[in-house]
Design a protein around this motif. Structure first.
Motif, PDB file in Angstrom:
ATOM      1  N   ILE A  17     -70.681 -61.564  -5.214  1.00 16.35           N
ATOM      2  CA  ILE A  17     -69.729 -61.678  -4.097  1.00 16.35           C
ATOM      3  C   ILE A  17     -70.446 -61.722  -2.752  1.00 16.35           C
ATOM      4  CG2 ILE A  17     -67.811 -60.671  -5.369  1.00 16.35           C
ATOM      5  CD1 ILE A  17     -68.433 -58.011  -3.906  1.00 16.35           C
ATOM      6  N   GLY A  18     -71.576 -62.403  -2.712  1.00 20.18           N
ATOM      7  CA  GLY A  18     -72.349 -62.499  -1.480  1.00 20.18           C
ATOM      8  C   GLY A  18     -71.705 -63.400  -0.447  1.00 20.18           C
ATOM      9  N   ASN A  19     -72.462 -63.677   0.610  1.00 19.77           N
ATOM     10  CA  ASN A  19     -71.920 -64.402   1.749  1.00 19.77           C
ATOM     11  C   ASN A  19     -71.401 -65.783   1.386  1.00 19.77           C
ATOM     12  OD1 ASN A  19     -72.624 -62.214   3.298  1.00 19.77           O
ATOM     13  ND2 ASN A  19     -73.831 -63.373   4.773  1.00 19.77           N
ATOM     14  N   PHE A  20     -72.156 -66.522   0.582  1.00 18.15           N
ATOM     15  CA  PHE A  20     -71.725 -67.883   0.313  1.00 18.15           C
ATOM     16  C   PHE A  20     -70.379 -67.896  -0.418  1.00 18.15           C
ATOM     17  CE2 PHE A  20     -71.290 -71.688  -2.245  1.00 18.15           C
ATOM     18  CZ  PHE A  20     -71.341 -72.642  -1.242  1.00 18.15           C
ATOM     19  N   HIS A  21     -70.223 -67.059  -1.407  1.00 15.04           N
ATOM     20  CA  HIS A  21     -68.946 -67.009  -2.131  1.00 15.04           C
ATOM     21  C   HIS A  21     -67.795 -66.721  -1.184  1.00 15.04           C
ATOM     22  CE1 HIS A  21     -65.746 -65.808  -4.805  1.00 15.04           C
ATOM     23  NE2 HIS A  21     -65.745 -64.605  -4.271  1.00 15.04           N
ATOM     24  N   ARG A  22     -67.979 -65.777  -0.268  1.00 11.21           N
ATOM     25  CA  ARG A  22     -66.878 -65.379   0.602  1.00 11.21           C
ATOM     26  C   ARG A  22     -66.620 -66.398   1.717  1.00 11.21           C
ATOM     27  NH1 ARG A  22     -68.226 -60.600   3.007  1.00 11.21           N
ATOM     28  NH2 ARG A  22     -70.382 -60.759   2.277  1.00 11.21           N
ATOM     29  N   ALA A  23     -67.623 -67.237   2.029  1.00 13.04           N
ATOM     30  CA  ALA A  23     -67.414 -68.309   3.004  1.00 13.04           C
ATOM     31  C   ALA A  23     -66.889 -69.579   2.359  1.00 13.04           C
ATOM     32  CB  ALA A  23     -68.733 -68.624   3.718  1.00 13.04           C
ATOM     33  N   HIS A  24     -66.947 -69.657   1.031  1.00 15.46           N
ATOM     34  CA  HIS A  24     -66.641 -70.910   0.349  1.00 15.46           C
ATOM     35  C   HIS A  24     -65.448 -70.736  -0.591  1.00 15.46           C
ATOM     36  CE1 HIS A  24     -67.542 -74.544  -2.140  1.00 15.46           C
ATOM     37  NE2 HIS A  24     -67.880 -75.027  -0.979  1.00 15.46           N
ATOM     38  N   GLN A  25     -65.680 -70.374  -1.839  1.00 14.23           N
ATOM     39  CA  GLN A  25     -64.594 -70.277  -2.813  1.00 14.23           C
ATOM     40  C   GLN A  25     -63.473 -69.357  -2.328  1.00 14.23           C
ATOM     41  OE1 GLN A  25     -65.884 -68.956  -6.705  1.00 14.23           O
ATOM     42  NE2 GLN A  25     -63.816 -68.524  -7.390  1.00 14.23           N
ATOM     43  N   ALA A  26     -63.830 -68.169  -1.855  1.00 17.41           N
ATOM     44  CA  ALA A  26     -62.806 -67.217  -1.422  1.00 17.41           C
ATOM     45  C   ALA A  26     -62.044 -67.724  -0.202  1.00 17.41           C
ATOM     46  CB  ALA A  26     -63.453 -65.862  -1.122  1.00 17.41           C
ATOM     47  N   ALA A  27     -62.727 -68.464   0.672  1.00 21.38           N
ATOM     48  CA  ALA A  27     -62.054 -69.003   1.865  1.00 21.38           C
ATOM     49  C   ALA A  27     -61.078 -70.106   1.493  1.00 21.38           C
ATOM     50  CB  ALA A  27     -63.102 -69.512   2.854  1.00 21.38           C
ATOM     51  N   TYR A  28     -61.458 -70.969   0.563  1.00 21.27           N
ATOM     52  CA  TYR A  28     -60.526 -72.003   0.090  1.00 21.27           C
ATOM     53  C   TYR A  28     -59.279 -71.363  -0.524  1.00 21.27           C
ATOM     54  CZ  TYR A  28     -63.631 -76.141   0.489  1.00 21.27           C
ATOM     55  OH  TYR A  28     -64.406 -77.183   0.935  1.00 21.27           O
ATOM     56  N   LEU A  29     -59.477 -70.355  -1.360  1.00 19.02           N
ATOM     57  CA  LEU A  29     -58.333 -69.701  -2.005  1.00 19.02           C
ATOM     58  C   LEU A  29     -57.447 -69.005  -0.983  1.00 19.02           C
ATOM     59  CD1 LEU A  29     -60.132 -68.350  -5.170  1.00 19.02           C
ATOM     60  CD2 LEU A  29     -58.164 -69.900  -5.180  1.00 19.02           C
ATOM     61  N   ASP A  30     -58.052 -68.397   0.019  1.00 16.73           N
ATOM     62  CA  ASP A  30     -57.268 -67.749   1.071  1.00 16.73           C
ATOM     63  C   ASP A  30     -56.342 -68.761   1.751  1.00 16.73           C
ATOM     64  OD1 ASP A  30     -56.955 -65.389   3.095  1.00 16.73           O
ATOM     65  OD2 ASP A  30     -57.451 -67.132   4.335  1.00 16.73           O
ATOM     66  N   GLU A  31     -56.857 -69.958   2.017  1.00 20.91           N
ATOM     67  CA  GLU A  31     -56.024 -70.993   2.642  1.00 20.91           C
ATOM     68  C   GLU A  31     -54.899 -71.436   1.703  1.00 20.91           C
ATOM     69  OE1 GLU A  31     -58.151 -74.237   4.381  1.00 20.91           O
ATOM     70  OE2 GLU A  31     -59.625 -72.917   5.317  1.00 20.91           O
ATOM     71  N   LEU A  32     -55.213 -71.485   0.413  1.00 17.91           N
ATOM     72  CA  LEU A  32     -54.189 -71.867  -0.558  1.00 17.91           C
ATOM     73  C   LEU A  32     -53.066 -70.827  -0.592  1.00 17.91           C
ATOM     74  CD1 LEU A  32     -53.728 -74.135  -2.696  1.00 17.91           C
ATOM     75  CD2 LEU A  32     -54.690 -72.543  -4.380  1.00 17.91           C
ATOM     76  N   PHE A  33     -53.444 -69.554  -0.584  1.00 19.15           N
ATOM     77  CA  PHE A  33     -52.430 -68.491  -0.582  1.00 19.15           C
ATOM     78  C   PHE A  33     -51.624 -68.526   0.717  1.00 19.15           C
ATOM     79  CE2 PHE A  33     -55.634 -65.852  -3.269  1.00 19.15           C
ATOM     80  CZ  PHE A  33     -55.401 -66.666  -4.358  1.00 19.15           C
ATOM     81  N   GLU A  34     -52.298 -68.828   1.809  1.00 12.67           N
ATOM     82  CA  GLU A  34     -51.605 -68.913   3.096  1.00 12.67           C
ATOM     83  C   GLU A  34     -50.562 -70.024   3.081  1.00 12.67           C
ATOM     84  OE1 GLU A  34     -50.693 -67.423   6.694  1.00 12.67           O
ATOM     85  OE2 GLU A  34     -52.329 -66.627   5.473  1.00 12.67           O
ATOM     86  N   ALA A  35     -50.846 -71.084   2.284  1.00  7.64           N
ATOM     87  CA  ALA A  35     -49.896 -72.197   2.162  1.00  7.64           C
ATOM     88  C   ALA A  35     -48.754 -71.874   1.202  1.00  7.64           C
ATOM     89  CB  ALA A  35     -50.626 -73.452   1.695  1.00  7.64           C
ATOM     90  N   GLY A  36     -48.758 -70.677   0.634  1.00 10.00           N
ATOM     91  CA  GLY A  36     -47.676 -70.266  -0.255  1.00 10.00           C
ATOM     92  C   GLY A  36     -47.848 -70.727  -1.686  1.00 10.00           C
ATOM     93  N   LEU A  37     -49.078 -71.085  -2.069  1.00  9.48           N
ATOM     94  CA  LEU A  37     -49.319 -71.651  -3.394  1.00  9.48           C
ATOM     95  C   LEU A  37     -50.191 -70.734  -4.256  1.00  9.48           C
ATOM     96  CD1 LEU A  37     -50.147 -75.324  -2.282  1.00  9.48           C
ATOM     97  CD2 LEU A  37     -47.966 -74.470  -3.182  1.00  9.48           C
ATOM     98  N   ASP A  38     -49.914 -70.723  -5.556  1.00  6.66           N
ATOM     99  CA  ASP A  38     -50.824 -70.251  -6.604  1.00  6.66           C
ATOM    100  C   ASP A  38     -51.378 -68.851  -6.362  1.00  6.66           C
ATOM    101  OD1 ASP A  38     -50.337 -72.717  -7.629  1.00  6.66           O
ATOM    102  OD2 ASP A  38     -52.262 -73.582  -7.091  1.00  6.66           O
ATOM    103  N   ARG A  39     -50.488 -67.937  -6.045  1.00  4.73           N
ATOM    104  CA  ARG A  39     -50.953 -66.592  -5.727  1.00  4.73           C
ATOM    105  C   ARG A  39     -51.303 -65.761  -6.962  1.00  4.73           C
ATOM    106  NH1 ARG A  39     -46.960 -65.271  -0.573  1.00  4.73           N
ATOM    107  NH2 ARG A  39     -47.836 -66.902   0.786  1.00  4.73           N
ATOM    108  N   ASP A  40     -51.250 -66.388  -8.132  1.00  2.00           N
ATOM    109  CA  ASP A  40     -51.717 -65.726  -9.353  1.00  2.00           C
ATOM    110  C   ASP A  40     -53.174 -66.084  -9.654  1.00  2.00           C
ATOM    111  OD1 ASP A  40     -51.042 -68.381  -9.858  1.00  2.00           O
ATOM    112  OD2 ASP A  40     -50.405 -67.998 -11.929  1.00  2.00           O
ATOM    113  N   TRP A  41     -53.897 -66.557  -8.626  1.00  2.00           N
ATOM    114  CA  TRP A  41     -55.306 -66.923  -8.798  1.00  2.00           C
ATOM    115  C   TRP A  41     -56.200 -66.115  -7.860  1.00  2.00           C
ATOM    116  CZ3 TRP A  41     -57.217 -69.610 -12.713  1.00  2.00           C
ATOM    117  CH2 TRP A  41     -56.362 -70.464 -13.436  1.00  2.00           C
ATOM    118  N   ALA A  42     -55.835 -64.895  -7.557  1.00  2.00           N
ATOM    119  CA  ALA A  42     -56.680 -64.052  -6.709  1.00  2.00           C
ATOM    120  C   ALA A  42     -57.959 -63.669  -7.450  1.00  2.00           C
ATOM    121  CB  ALA A  42     -55.913 -62.812  -6.271  1.00  2.00           C
TER     122      ALA A  42
END
Length: 492
Positions: free
Chosen positions: A36-61
């Motif tokens: 869970i280093g910097n790259f993961h949190r700037a990349h995969q986790a950031a994309y998922l955060d935007e997806l959740f913000e859009a109201g989508l796919d919140r069962d993929w945390a």
């Protein structure tokens, strides 16, 4: 006064900082992520955060975990702030901050029983990894899975009864799911490796093959390992970044991530257990990732190596400062134009010349604070992936190799352990002691460096490469790094 980052403190974060507007209690885990280093949190986790913000796919945390002590320290710090992370995306003239909340928990690496229980939970449909280029047990010379690595051998010795590697845990969970009648999860590498899905498959199945070849065949047949190309320059976090976050954005975050604004993620669309709709937030899903990853690894990562070692020897600290050095910037441009880009096959919907210019602009971004030392890290794993494959292709095609050989010579000189001004270079590779020993031998006998067959393989037998390397290294030692760069630039 800065607000300590936490769920309770989100309401006190003011100004231009974005915070999650979705209820994090609506999230449920679908992904277990190792590393869970910097790259993961700037990349995969950031994309998922935007997806959740859009109201989508919140069962993929995300539930984070790892296998190293540094993973545990990171997890502890993130737990103290409810697994929130501030991501600051920077361009030369701007910076924007967002608090992200896609991670909802962390499993201590020492608690392997809980890791396995989560991996065998039916809700876990993707297991992803950022364990660095060196974390896949790959032989540097052959690029094949290293079944003899002590950590792999230890997992295999007890028949995976108590796995300690990420791949041992993944393999054990897959076999337990099969026994329980559960479909396998997808294993998704997010590391910067050519064919990273195939490399991850070889690590999991290769380990299992040492225990039970039939189980290994099932893994290769039944489990998806999609390839991916990932890209976002994300330096290590220091007190400099934490102070900047407090002063500029009013947030006290133990583990903030500062990165460039640019990002790219190209994924092979092979997720039989399902996947989040990441295409809605800019991820490219394609049938074949190979052209994209080859472009990125050879131009961006190869370009990083081209500026890293001369800059390191010249006591240049930051990457953007190297790009401000006209000689280093010209070397990078000439090397890419003449020895790298011509050997990159066409990439769908991509202009390679424009991509190269984008890379140079990204390297020159003064806001990133990326360090030359970070780029020089772990050359024994990175050179065989980012430089030597291009060199092999150039030799086969009869194309120029002087710049590529010069990078090898600069790496050798760097591993000697001191800059040209006499400043010591602290160990910067898992095999630093051995590299330093060979580099010191190579000062008077250049071929000693190439005798590291686990790195150079049969390249050491190629007389054209040996001659170019020898001449470059002798020129560096006799006349200095700048003279070696100038000789290359003038000889074009």
């Amino acid at each position: 006064m800065a607000v300590a980052l936490s769920r309770a403190g989100l309401g006190g974060i003011a100004g231009p900082v974005s915070v999650p507007r979705y209820g994090r209690d609506t999230l449920s885990p679908g992904i277990v992520h190792f590393g869970i280093g910097n790259f993961h949190r700037a990349h995969q986790a950031a994309y998922l955060d935007e997806l959740f913000e859009a109201g989508l796919d919140r069962d993929w945390a995300i539930l984070g975990t790892g296998v190293r002590a540094e993973d545990a320290a990171m997890g502890s710090d993130l737990a103290a702030q409810d697994f929130l992370t501030t991501v600051v995306a920077q361009e030369a003239s701007s910076a924007r901050a967002r608090v992200t909340g896609a991670m909802i928990g962390f499993i201590d690496p020492a608690d392997r029983g809980t890791i396995l229980r989560q991996l065998t939970d039916g809700r876990t449909r993707i297991v992803s990894l950022t364990v660095t280029e060196g974390g896949y047990y790959v032989d540097p010379a052959t690029q094949a899975f290293d079944a003899g690595h002590p950590e792999i051998a230890a997992d295999a010795a007890d028949g995976l009864a108590d796995p300690k590697t990420a791949f041992g845990l993944i393999a054990t969970a897959l076999l337990r799911r099969r026994a329980a009648g559960l479909a396998p999860f997808t294993v998704m590498s997010c590391d910067n490796l050519p064919g990273n899905g195939h490399v991850a498959e070889n690590a999991v199945a290769g380990l299992v093959e040492l225990v039970n070849p039939a189980d290994a065949r099932w893994i290769r047949e039944a489990v998806a390992f999609p390839d991916a190309m990932v890209d976002r320059i994300t330096p290590a976090t220091s007190e400099r970044e934490r102070r900047s976050l407090r002063e500029d954005f009013g947030i006290d975050d133990r583990r903030p991530v500062f990165c460039e604004d640019f990002r790219q993620w190209v994924l092979e669309d092979r997720f039989p257990a399902g996947r989040p709709r990441l295409e809605q937030v800019g991820v490219q899903f394609v049938a074949d990732v190979a052209p994209f990853e080859l472009m990125k690894i050879r131009i961006l990562n190869g370009g990083h190596a081209a500026i890293a070692y001369p800059a390191g020897l010249l006591d240049i600290h930051f990457v953007h400062e190297a790009m401000q050095d006209g000689q280093i910037a010209r070397f990078l441009s000439a090397l890419l134009d003449e020895e790298v880009v011509p050997l990159v096959p066409p990439v769908p919907d991509t202009d390679l010349a424009a991509y190269k210019q984008t890379i140079e602009r990204r390297f020159a971004n003064p806001k990133i604070g990326d360090t030359i030392r970070r780029l020089c890290l772990d050359g024994s794993n990175r050179q065989p992936k980012f430089i030597l494959p291009t060199l092999r292709d150039a030799l086969r095609a009869g194309r120029p190799i002087d710049g590529l050989a010069l990078i090898c010579a600069l790496w050798c000189r760097y591993c000697h352990g001191e800059t040209e001004s006499g400043q010591p270079i602290a160990p910067n590779d898992p095999g630093w002691g051995r590299l330093t020993e060979q580099a010191r031998l190579a000062r008077s006998e250049p071929d000693a460096w190439l005798r590291m067959r686990d790195i150079y393989g049969d390249l050491a037998d190629d007389e054209r490469f040996r001659t170019a390397f020898r001449q470059s290294l002798q020129r560096i030692w006799n006349r200095g790094t700048r003279a070696a760069l100038d000789h290359y630039l003038q000889g074009r």
